[in-house]
Design an enzyme around this catalytic site. Sequence first.
Site, PDB file in Angstrom:
ATOM      1  N   GLN A   1       3.127   9.862   1.535  1.00 35.22           N
ATOM      2  CA  GLN A   1       4.453   9.249   1.514  1.00 35.22           C
ATOM      3  C   GLN A   1       5.301   9.742   0.354  1.00 35.22           C
ATOM      4  OE1 GLN A   1       2.609   5.146   2.159  1.00 35.22           O
ATOM      5  NE2 GLN A   1       4.640   4.859   3.024  1.00 35.22           N
TER       6      GLN A   1
ATOM      7  N   GLY B   1       0.829  -1.201   0.000  1.00 32.74           N
ATOM      8  CA  GLY B   1       0.000   0.000   0.000  1.00 32.74           C
ATOM      9  C   GLY B   1       0.856   1.240   0.000  1.00 32.74           C
TER      10      GLY B   1
ATOM     11  N   HIS C   1      -1.400   7.443   7.447  1.00 27.52           N
ATOM     12  CA  HIS C   1      -0.419   8.273   6.717  1.00 27.52           C
ATOM     13  C   HIS C   1      -1.034   9.620   6.337  1.00 27.52           C
ATOM     14  CE1 HIS C   1       3.219   5.981   6.186  1.00 27.52           C
ATOM     15  NE2 HIS C   1       2.581   4.921   5.723  1.00 27.52           N
TER      16      HIS C   1
ATOM     17  N   CYS D   1       6.616  -0.559   6.725  1.00 27.80           N
ATOM     18  CA  CYS D   1       6.201   0.648   6.025  1.00 27.80           C
ATOM     19  C   CYS D   1       7.311   1.081   5.075  1.00 27.80           C
ATOM     20  CB  CYS D   1       5.931   1.758   7.041  1.00 27.80           C
ATOM     21  SG  CYS D   1       5.421   3.301   6.283  1.00 27.80           S
ATOM     22  N   LEU D   2       6.929   1.442   3.869  1.00 27.68           N
ATOM     23  CA  LEU D   2       7.928   1.885   2.898  1.00 27.68           C
ATOM     24  C   LEU D   2       8.636   3.146   3.393  1.00 27.68           C
ATOM     25  CD1 LEU D   2       5.855   1.276  -0.356  1.00 27.68           C
ATOM     26  CD2 LEU D   2       7.764  -0.107   0.487  1.00 27.68           C
TER      27      LEU D   2
ATOM     28  N   HIS E   1      -3.616   1.530   8.109  1.00 25.85           N
ATOM     29  CA  HIS E   1      -2.233   2.015   8.054  1.00 25.85           C
ATOM     30  C   HIS E   1      -2.107   3.180   7.068  1.00 25.85           C
ATOM     31  CE1 HIS E   1       2.298   1.117   7.902  1.00 25.85           C
ATOM     32  NE2 HIS E   1       2.110   1.946   6.886  1.00 25.85           N
ATOM     33  N   GLU E   2      -2.698   3.006   5.886  1.00 26.01           N
ATOM     34  CA  GLU E   2      -2.578   4.067   4.866  1.00 26.01           C
ATOM     35  C   GLU E   2      -3.381   5.300   5.269  1.00 26.01           C
ATOM     36  OE1 GLU E   2      -0.270   3.687   2.925  1.00 26.01           O
ATOM     37  OE2 GLU E   2      -0.070   1.523   3.028  1.00 26.01           O
TER      38      GLU E   2
HETATM   39 NI    NI Z   1       3.376   3.012   5.570  1.00 22.87          NI
END
Ligand code: NI
Length: 174
Positions: free
Chosen positions: A31, A26, A117, A71-72, A113-114
């Site tokens: 991000q 995701g 963000h 997480c990226l 989670h997204e």
């Molecule tokens: Ni993340």
Amino acid sequence: MESVDDAVRQLAADLLETMYAAKGVGLAATQVDVHRRVIVLDVSEERNQPMVFINPELLKAEGRGPGEEGCLSVPDVFEKVQRATHIRVRALGRDGEPFEMDADGLLAVCIQHEMDHLEGKLFVDYLSELKRQLIRRRLEKERKQRSTGRDTHASARSTATSGAATPGNSRPAL
Ligand code: NI
């Protein structure tokens, strides 16, 4: 409320491309430093079921359970986080049409989670102060190693790690 214009559709396409390239599950617009309420996901094994949520809202959040998340934006860190296990979300799709969807399991985790963000919140914010300090120190050390070029394999290694973080195993990078 976001309106779905060509710019938002292009943003969603760019986010999906970036997410797939990073082998993430995701990605949120935040991000990539775009402050619009757009998130994308693909929790399928085959990586062929892209989902786009524009202006997502949680209508329902029930149950509570742990799931391992990465997480990226916080490379190579995987920790258990407690989240609602059943959710109902409302959003606009790429076509601008509103839709509602029930989700549980990995999909419920990813959506929450997204959506965090979009509020500037990271999954590590749910961890204890001690754990956050350890993670900060580790990331700081890795950054220094990268900038001095002493660890030239760092980027290759992190690619390999996030590559392993696809839905097939239980460590999604989001
Ligand atoms: Ni993340």
